[in-house]
Design a protein around this motif. Sequence first.
Motif, PDB file in Angstrom:
ATOM      1  N   ILE A  15       1.019  -1.217  -0.101  1.00 45.97           N
ATOM      2  CA  ILE A  15       0.025  -0.076   0.054  1.00 45.97           C
ATOM      3  C   ILE A  15       0.966   1.179  -0.111  1.00 45.97           C
ATOM      4  O   ILE A  15       0.800   2.249  -0.630  1.00 45.97           O
ATOM      5  N   GLY A  16       1.994   1.142   0.761  1.00 43.04           N
ATOM      6  CA  GLY A  16       2.905   2.451   0.956  1.00 43.04           C
ATOM      7  C   GLY A  16       3.665   2.335   2.112  1.00 43.04           C
ATOM      8  O   GLY A  16       3.415   1.738   3.067  1.00 43.04           O
ATOM      9  N   CYS A  17       4.480   3.264   2.250  1.00 42.55           N
ATOM     10  CA  CYS A  17       5.258   3.546   3.518  1.00 42.55           C
ATOM     11  C   CYS A  17       4.653   4.813   4.162  1.00 42.55           C
ATOM     12  O   CYS A  17       4.584   5.865   3.598  1.00 42.55           O
ATOM     13  N   PHE A  18       4.520   4.719   5.420  1.00 36.73           N
ATOM     14  CA  PHE A  18       4.184   5.607   6.366  1.00 36.73           C
ATOM     15  C   PHE A  18       4.723   5.849   7.760  1.00 36.73           C
ATOM     16  O   PHE A  18       5.356   4.855   7.981  1.00 36.73           O
ATOM     17  N   GLY A  19       4.351   6.851   8.363  1.00 41.30           N
ATOM     18  CA  GLY A  19       5.058   6.815   9.385  1.00 41.30           C
ATOM     19  C   GLY A  19       4.466   8.322  10.212  1.00 41.30           C
ATOM     20  O   GLY A  19       4.186   9.087   9.930  1.00 41.30           O
ATOM     21  N   ASN A  20       3.914   7.916  11.643  1.00 42.44           N
ATOM     22  CA  ASN A  20       3.265   8.835  12.377  1.00 42.44           C
ATOM     23  C   ASN A  20       2.361   9.702  11.897  1.00 42.44           C
ATOM     24  O   ASN A  20       2.392  10.979  11.734  1.00 42.44           O
ATOM     25  N   GLU A  21       1.285   8.958  11.218  1.00 42.19           N
ATOM     26  CA  GLU A  21       0.188   9.625  10.472  1.00 42.19           C
ATOM     27  C   GLU A  21      -1.177   8.761  10.468  1.00 42.19           C
ATOM     28  O   GLU A  21      -1.004   7.586  10.734  1.00 42.19           O
ATOM     29  N   VAL A  22      -2.080   9.227  10.422  1.00 44.45           N
ATOM     30  CA  VAL A  22      -3.350   8.433   9.945  1.00 44.45           C
ATOM     31  C   VAL A  22      -3.409   8.316   8.575  1.00 44.45           C
ATOM     32  O   VAL A  22      -3.651   9.272   7.708  1.00 44.45           O
ATOM     33  N   VAL A  23      -3.800   7.144   7.947  1.00 42.77           N
ATOM     34  CA  VAL A  23      -4.041   6.821   6.598  1.00 42.77           C
ATOM     35  C   VAL A  23      -5.331   6.661   6.120  1.00 42.77           C
ATOM     36  O   VAL A  23      -6.050   5.639   6.760  1.00 42.77           O
ATOM     37  N   GLU A  24      -5.795   7.289   5.167  1.00 48.08           N
ATOM     38  CA  GLU A  24      -7.402   7.119   4.720  1.00 48.08           C
ATOM     39  C   GLU A  24      -7.422   6.291   3.772  1.00 48.08           C
ATOM     40  O   GLU A  24      -6.328   6.432   2.741  1.00 48.08           O
ATOM     41  N   LEU A  25      -8.070   5.141   3.879  1.00 41.98           N
ATOM     42  CA  LEU A  25      -8.086   4.023   2.628  1.00 41.98           C
ATOM     43  C   LEU A  25      -9.584   3.968   2.525  1.00 41.98           C
ATOM     44  O   LEU A  25     -10.569   3.825   3.290  1.00 41.98           O
ATOM     45  N   VAL A  26      -9.925   3.861   0.980  1.00 37.17           N
ATOM     46  CA  VAL A  26     -11.265   3.442   0.677  1.00 37.17           C
ATOM     47  C   VAL A  26     -11.030   2.328  -0.448  1.00 37.17           C
ATOM     48  O   VAL A  26     -10.132   2.340  -1.289  1.00 37.17           O
ATOM     49  N   PHE A  27     -11.814   1.262  -0.113  1.00 37.37           N
ATOM     50  CA  PHE A  27     -11.869   0.144  -0.999  1.00 37.37           C
ATOM     51  C   PHE A  27     -13.139  -0.054  -1.745  1.00 37.37           C
ATOM     52  O   PHE A  27     -14.284   0.082  -1.225  1.00 37.37           O
ATOM     53  N   ASN A  28     -13.232  -0.347  -2.970  1.00 35.54           N
ATOM     54  CA  ASN A  28     -14.535  -0.592  -3.715  1.00 35.54           C
ATOM     55  C   ASN A  28     -14.152  -2.337  -4.019  1.00 35.54           C
ATOM     56  O   ASN A  28     -13.612  -2.840  -5.014  1.00 35.54           O
ATOM     57  N   ILE A  29     -14.947  -2.991  -3.079  1.00 34.15           N
ATOM     58  CA  ILE A  29     -14.727  -4.584  -3.203  1.00 34.15           C
ATOM     59  C   ILE A  29     -16.067  -5.014  -3.917  1.00 34.15           C
ATOM     60  O   ILE A  29     -16.995  -4.906  -3.490  1.00 34.15           O
ATOM     61  N   VAL A  30     -15.822  -6.043  -4.762  1.00 35.77           N
ATOM     62  CA  VAL A  30     -16.746  -6.768  -5.728  1.00 35.77           C
ATOM     63  C   VAL A  30     -16.921  -8.156  -5.110  1.00 35.77           C
ATOM     64  O   VAL A  30     -15.933  -8.774  -4.845  1.00 35.77           O
ATOM     65  N   ASN A  31     -18.147  -8.491  -4.597  1.00 33.11           N
ATOM     66  CA  ASN A  31     -18.592  -9.513  -4.000  1.00 33.11           C
ATOM     67  C   ASN A  31     -17.728 -10.087  -2.675  1.00 33.11           C
ATOM     68  O   ASN A  31     -17.420 -11.045  -2.463  1.00 33.11           O
ATOM     69  N   GLY A  32     -17.661  -8.895  -1.899  1.00 29.14           N
ATOM     70  CA  GLY A  32     -17.060  -9.114  -0.601  1.00 29.14           C
ATOM     71  C   GLY A  32     -17.699  -8.039   0.329  1.00 29.14           C
ATOM     72  O   GLY A  32     -18.687  -7.084   0.219  1.00 29.14           O
ATOM     73  N   ASN A  33     -17.040  -8.030   1.635  1.00 30.26           N
ATOM     74  CA  ASN A  33     -17.325  -7.045   2.470  1.00 30.26           C
ATOM     75  C   ASN A  33     -16.003  -6.550   3.312  1.00 30.26           C
ATOM     76  O   ASN A  33     -15.086  -6.758   2.854  1.00 30.26           O
ATOM     77  N   ALA A  34     -16.343  -6.006   4.334  1.00 31.81           N
ATOM     78  CA  ALA A  34     -15.323  -5.501   5.363  1.00 31.81           C
ATOM     79  C   ALA A  34     -14.165  -6.415   5.922  1.00 31.81           C
ATOM     80  O   ALA A  34     -13.124  -6.104   6.306  1.00 31.81           O
ATOM     81  N   LYS A  35     -14.962  -7.531   5.786  1.00 32.65           N
ATOM     82  CA  LYS A  35     -13.739  -8.595   6.467  1.00 32.65           C
ATOM     83  C   LYS A  35     -12.878  -9.175   5.375  1.00 32.65           C
ATOM     84  O   LYS A  35     -11.867  -9.992   5.773  1.00 32.65           O
ATOM     85  N   ASN A  36     -12.829  -9.022   4.059  1.00 32.89           N
ATOM     86  CA  ASN A  36     -12.258  -9.433   2.981  1.00 32.89           C
ATOM     87  C   ASN A  36     -10.584  -9.000   2.992  1.00 32.89           C
ATOM     88  O   ASN A  36      -9.692  -9.385   2.938  1.00 32.89           O
ATOM     89  N   PRO A  37     -10.572  -7.502   3.031  1.00 36.87           N
ATOM     90  CA  PRO A  37      -9.259  -6.910   3.214  1.00 36.87           C
ATOM     91  C   PRO A  37      -8.609  -7.132   4.514  1.00 36.87           C
ATOM     92  O   PRO A  37      -9.317  -6.962   5.472  1.00 36.87           O
ATOM     93  N   VAL A  38      -7.270  -7.850   4.387  1.00 38.32           N
ATOM     94  CA  VAL A  38      -6.587  -8.130   5.649  1.00 38.32           C
ATOM     95  C   VAL A  38      -5.431  -6.926   5.497  1.00 38.32           C
ATOM     96  O   VAL A  38      -4.349  -7.156   4.676  1.00 38.32           O
TER      97      VAL A  38
END
Length: 339
Positions: free
Chosen positions: A159-182
Amino acid sequence: KLNNKLYYETRLSQGGYHYYSAKYILPVGLLFNENITKLSFEDFSNCFEYQNAVYNSLTGDSDLFIKTTPEIKDEKYSVNGKDYFGNKSDEENICKLTTSIRISNDSVVYLQLYRGEENKCFIRDITVNGKKLIVPNASKNYGKNTRFPVGFNNNILEIGCFGNEVVELVFNIVNGNAKNPVLYSMDLQKMQTLCENSVKNDYKVSSDSISLSVSSVSDNKILFIPLTYEDEWECTVNGEPTKPVCILNNFIGIKADKGENNIQLTYSHRSVYLNAVLTALCFFLAAALLSAENKLKRVPKFVTSLMSIAFVSIFIVTAVVLYLVPVLYFAFALGYGAY
């Protein structure tokens, strides 16, 4: 371009391709605890937990990869009647998942997608801090693809490299739900410390052998050699024959005791010699059969029959050894995650 926190870009560039070297490099000749011989990928829920077990066997330290649970801000569902390429298809259930994760130390964040029993779930696109993420692939639309997973990345995405920050993520998931991304994050400081504290060993490599010396502070250590394990490898430690073991599904491990261990690893080529002998026998029997046919009246029929049977038998054995066994071994290894 690759992430500059993980790779150095070299001055080489040709045909639009960029060349990189890794920032974090481990030396040849790492010493693991003996439990490395018992670790198998199939015993873990995913590759991150497997890597954590490997890291613990090497360092005795806690996890290198930390599972990161995102905060769900919004979860909307809709139905779409077109597939990813705009063609008519069966209806797809789409989940637009808006989340955020907090990263404290400098870390690289990875995504793995649980695809469900029917293996139909995929992510149409991912937005990271307001910018759509380009997913590397091997097709003609390289540099434009946003779909994940794709064929060659083993369902792992940086996804990328981050440090001391809040990362905002938006997923458009087909045939899935919030449990699918790990999501898992790897602490770069831990990786830096591991590379700096690992002892660099002198080693020499030839076309069919490798020699190196490693010093161990305790008994019952396993030396990791980044070469594919095969029965053809023969090893001596301080001049004494030692049988290598297969570790991490596909690599060479050699037992090392306290003190200096002088390792000599040589590829024996036994199968090459055996195949050469079998091939020579086939040619010899074929020539003998041709000669026998020319002198058929003077050679008893049972002799030519025996020679034919011997020729066919040796031909079958040679074909099995040269072609069938390697193919079956590769298929077996592929099925059990060795490749």
